[in-house]
Each structure stands twice: as C-alpha cells, then as structure tokens.
Design an enzyme around this catalytic site. Structure first.
Site, PDB file in Angstrom:
ATOM      1  N   LYS A  46      34.215  27.599  16.593  1.00  0.00           N
ATOM      2  CA  LYS A  46      33.757  26.381  15.943  1.00  0.00           C
ATOM      3  C   LYS A  46      32.434  26.598  15.224  1.00  0.00           C
ATOM      4  O   LYS A  46      32.000  25.772  14.448  1.00  0.00           O
ATOM      5  CB  LYS A  46      33.558  25.281  17.005  1.00  0.00           C
ATOM      6  CG  LYS A  46      34.779  24.982  17.831  1.00  0.00           C
ATOM      7  CD  LYS A  46      34.363  23.993  18.973  1.00  0.00           C
ATOM      8  CE  LYS A  46      35.190  24.244  20.183  1.00  0.00           C
ATOM      9  NZ  LYS A  46      34.699  23.567  21.374  1.00  0.00           N
ATOM     10  N   GLU A 102      31.474  33.615   9.141  1.00  0.00           N
ATOM     11  CA  GLU A 102      30.988  33.618  10.522  1.00  0.00           C
ATOM     12  C   GLU A 102      29.592  33.006  10.552  1.00  0.00           C
ATOM     13  O   GLU A 102      28.825  33.147   9.599  1.00  0.00           O
ATOM     14  CB  GLU A 102      31.001  35.081  11.003  1.00  0.00           C
ATOM     15  CG  GLU A 102      30.476  35.355  12.373  1.00  0.00           C
ATOM     16  CD  GLU A 102      31.249  34.691  13.499  1.00  0.00           C
ATOM     17  OE1 GLU A 102      31.413  33.461  13.445  1.00  0.00           O
ATOM     18  OE2 GLU A 102      31.635  35.386  14.452  1.00  0.00           O
ATOM     19  N   ASP A 106      26.475  39.138  16.311  1.00  0.00           N
ATOM     20  CA  ASP A 106      25.566  39.633  17.350  1.00  0.00           C
ATOM     21  C   ASP A 106      26.020  41.029  17.769  1.00  0.00           C
ATOM     22  O   ASP A 106      25.659  42.014  17.123  1.00  0.00           O
ATOM     23  CB  ASP A 106      25.576  38.623  18.504  1.00  0.00           C
ATOM     24  CG  ASP A 106      24.640  38.998  19.637  1.00  0.00           C
ATOM     25  OD1 ASP A 106      23.803  39.890  19.450  1.00  0.00           O
ATOM     26  OD2 ASP A 106      24.738  38.387  20.721  1.00  0.00           O
ATOM     27  N   PHE A 155      18.318  33.745  21.151  1.00  0.00           N
ATOM     28  CA  PHE A 155      19.488  32.876  21.098  1.00  0.00           C
ATOM     29  C   PHE A 155      19.138  31.639  20.290  1.00  0.00           C
ATOM     30  O   PHE A 155      18.155  30.962  20.549  1.00  0.00           O
ATOM     31  CB  PHE A 155      19.944  32.495  22.508  1.00  0.00           C
ATOM     32  CG  PHE A 155      21.328  31.926  22.504  1.00  0.00           C
ATOM     33  CD1 PHE A 155      22.434  32.759  22.435  1.00  0.00           C
ATOM     34  CD2 PHE A 155      21.534  30.556  22.511  1.00  0.00           C
ATOM     35  CE1 PHE A 155      23.727  32.236  22.386  1.00  0.00           C
ATOM     36  CE2 PHE A 155      22.815  30.021  22.476  1.00  0.00           C
ATOM     37  CZ  PHE A 155      23.904  30.865  22.407  1.00  0.00           C
ATOM     38  N   ASP A 162      26.159  26.685  19.019  1.00  0.00           N
ATOM     39  CA  ASP A 162      25.981  25.909  20.250  1.00  0.00           C
ATOM     40  C   ASP A 162      25.292  26.692  21.352  1.00  0.00           C
ATOM     41  O   ASP A 162      25.223  27.922  21.329  1.00  0.00           O
ATOM     42  CB  ASP A 162      27.354  25.495  20.793  1.00  0.00           C
ATOM     43  CG  ASP A 162      28.110  26.681  21.406  1.00  0.00           C
ATOM     44  OD1 ASP A 162      28.195  27.736  20.733  1.00  0.00           O
ATOM     45  OD2 ASP A 162      28.583  26.568  22.549  1.00  0.00           O
TER      46      ASP A 162
HETATM   47  P1  IMP Z   1      29.491  38.841  18.943  1.00  0.00           P
HETATM   48  O1  IMP Z   1      30.920  39.089  19.265  1.00  0.00           O
HETATM   49  O2  IMP Z   1      28.577  39.278  20.068  1.00  0.00           O
HETATM   50  O3  IMP Z   1      29.046  39.402  17.610  1.00  0.00           O
HETATM   51  O4  IMP Z   1      29.286  37.286  18.950  1.00  0.00           O
HETATM   52  C1  IMP Z   1      29.614  36.536  17.878  1.00  0.00           C
HETATM   53  C2  IMP Z   1      29.761  35.081  18.237  1.00  0.00           C
HETATM   54  O5  IMP Z   1      28.947  34.687  19.322  1.00  0.00           O
HETATM   55  C3  IMP Z   1      29.291  34.272  17.072  1.00  0.00           C
HETATM   56  O6  IMP Z   1      30.399  33.937  16.307  1.00  0.00           O
HETATM   57  C4  IMP Z   1      28.663  33.069  17.677  1.00  0.00           C
HETATM   58  O7  IMP Z   1      29.623  32.036  17.744  1.00  0.00           O
HETATM   59  C5  IMP Z   1      28.246  33.499  19.039  1.00  0.00           C
HETATM   60  N1  IMP Z   1      26.790  33.775  19.059  1.00  0.00           N
HETATM   61  C6  IMP Z   1      26.167  34.966  18.985  1.00  0.00           C
HETATM   62  N2  IMP Z   1      24.833  34.833  19.021  1.00  0.00           N
HETATM   63  C7  IMP Z   1      24.615  33.511  19.112  1.00  0.00           C
HETATM   64  C8  IMP Z   1      23.411  32.720  19.166  1.00  0.00           C
HETATM   65  O8  IMP Z   1      22.264  33.197  19.140  1.00  0.00           O
HETATM   66  N3  IMP Z   1      23.596  31.374  19.237  1.00  0.00           N
HETATM   67  C9  IMP Z   1      24.832  30.789  19.258  1.00  0.00           C
HETATM   68  N4  IMP Z   1      25.955  31.480  19.207  1.00  0.00           N
HETATM   69  C10 IMP Z   1      25.851  32.823  19.139  1.00  0.00           C
HETATM   70 MG    MG Z   2      31.072  32.189  15.737  1.00  0.00          MG
END
Ligand code: IMP
Ligand code: MG
Length: 183
Positions: A46, A102, A106, A155, A162
């Site tokens: 979302k 996206e 992260d 974060f 969220d």
């Molecule tokens: P990844 O798989 O670790 O790259 O995470 C990606 C997903 O995690 C993103 O699409 C976000 O929805 C969520 N995410 C990563 N970092 C944050 C943050 O700092 N705040 C909120 N959501 C996050």
């Molecule tokens: Mg996301």
C-alpha cells in the site's frame, strides 16, 4: 493517545511542497524516457499509493496501470526477508515495458523479488521508480533508474508509508519519535 497523529513525529524530512517538486521531476524524466513506448505502471500497495497517484498525473503519456501487494514486513521496522504475494497484477505484462513504482527501497529484497516475478511473467523490460532510496541496509543489488531522493538509515512514515499501518495519510514524510516504536 489517538493513533496516526502529526505530534508523533520528531522531524519532518520532506514537506508536501518538496515531495511535489520531486514527483514532478521524476514524472518529467519518465515522460521523456517512455515516449513512444507501450508501457504499464505497476504500483506496490500500500506504501506507494500516494506517490503512484501523484506521479501518474506527471507522466504525460498514455499508459496502463496495475497494482501488486506483497508483504515482507511484520509489524516491525525491518524486512523479514521472505516476500509473499498478497495481490498479483490483473493484466498480462507479456512483451510490455513495465515501470514499478515503489515508496522506498531499503534492503532491496521486495524489489528484487518483484522484478524477477514480472520478468517470469514475460515483461520485456522492467524499470523502477522509487521516491526514497535507503541504501545503507541494501542486501540485494537492484537497479533503480528513477530515484526521488536518497535517505539515511532512519525509519520514515507518511505520504503512504506506515508504521504498523498508521500514518499513511499524513501529507509529509517524517521520522517518528522513538517512544512510538517502544509501545
Ligand atoms: P525492502 O524489501 O527491505 O527493500 O523493503 C521495502 C518495503 O519496506 C518498502 O516498500 C516499504 O513499504 C517498506 N519500508 C522500508 N523502509 C521503510 C521505512 O523507513 N518506512 C516505512 N516503510 C518502509
Ligand atoms: Mg512499499
């Protein structure tokens, strides 16, 4: 205390006006690059909902839109490393150019999974646009062609993003107070 309130933030990183400038710039680049192509823009639910809606209005080209929802986070602030598809795309991407939208990259785990998934479904070329890029904790190398801005390893929440399903409707992007995570 009521949930999802602006007073839960300790710092505003990007105001609505700053976000709007970044989104316009990204939309301009995408419009230049995708001109003449048949493409589908896929938003990841979302978190990308606000960004997707605003970015689409800055892409001055005909395009299809679609959505996917995946989960890799539990209630916490770190990816669990395993990605589950909650909702897949509704139209075929076979032979099409795809642009994934996206909110934030992260670890890269979510994105690398989705890129592979869409290539397996026959997408011709998969590009990625993220508003925020958090490079410090990258585990999977992913090519991200369109980045709004690089952010530090903090974060963030707001503008679709969220913490435990709150703060998505906050119009700015900010950092929450530590006490919010400790509840
Ligand atoms: P990844 O798989 O670790 O790259 O995470 C990606 C997903 O995690 C993103 O699409 C976000 O929805 C969520 N995410 C990563 N970092 C944050 C943050 O700092 N705040 C909120 N959501 C996050
Ligand atoms: Mg996301």
């Amino acid at each position: 205390m009521a949930k999802g309130q602006t007073q839960d933030f300790k710092e505003i990183l990007f105001t609505p006006a700053e976000i709007s400038d970044m989104v316009s710039e990204l939309g301009r680049k995408i419009t230049d690059d995708f001109s003449g192509k048949e493409f589908v823009v896929i938003g990841l639910l979302k978190g990308s909902v606000m960004f997707m809606a605003d970015l689409l209005r800055e892409i001055k080209l005909p395009c299809e839109i679609d959505f996917m929802a995946v989960s890799s986070y539990g209630k916490g602030t770190e990816t669990l490393g395993r990605v589950n598809i909650l909702k897949d795309i509704s139209n075929s991407v076979l032979g099409k150019d795809v642009l994934i939208v996206e909110d934030i990259v992260d670890s890269g785990v979510t994105l690398s999974f989705i890129i592979k998934h869409l290539k397996n479904k026959g997408a011709k070329k998969v590009s990625v646009c993220t508003l925020l890029n958090k490079t410090a904790r990258r585990k999977k190398q992913v090519d991200v062609q369109y980045v709004g801005v690089d952010v530090q390893d903090e974060f963030v929440a707001g503008y679709g993003m969220d913490y435990a399903e709150n703060y998505r409707n906050i119009p700015f992007i900010g950092v929450l107070k530590e006490e919010i995570y400790q509840k």
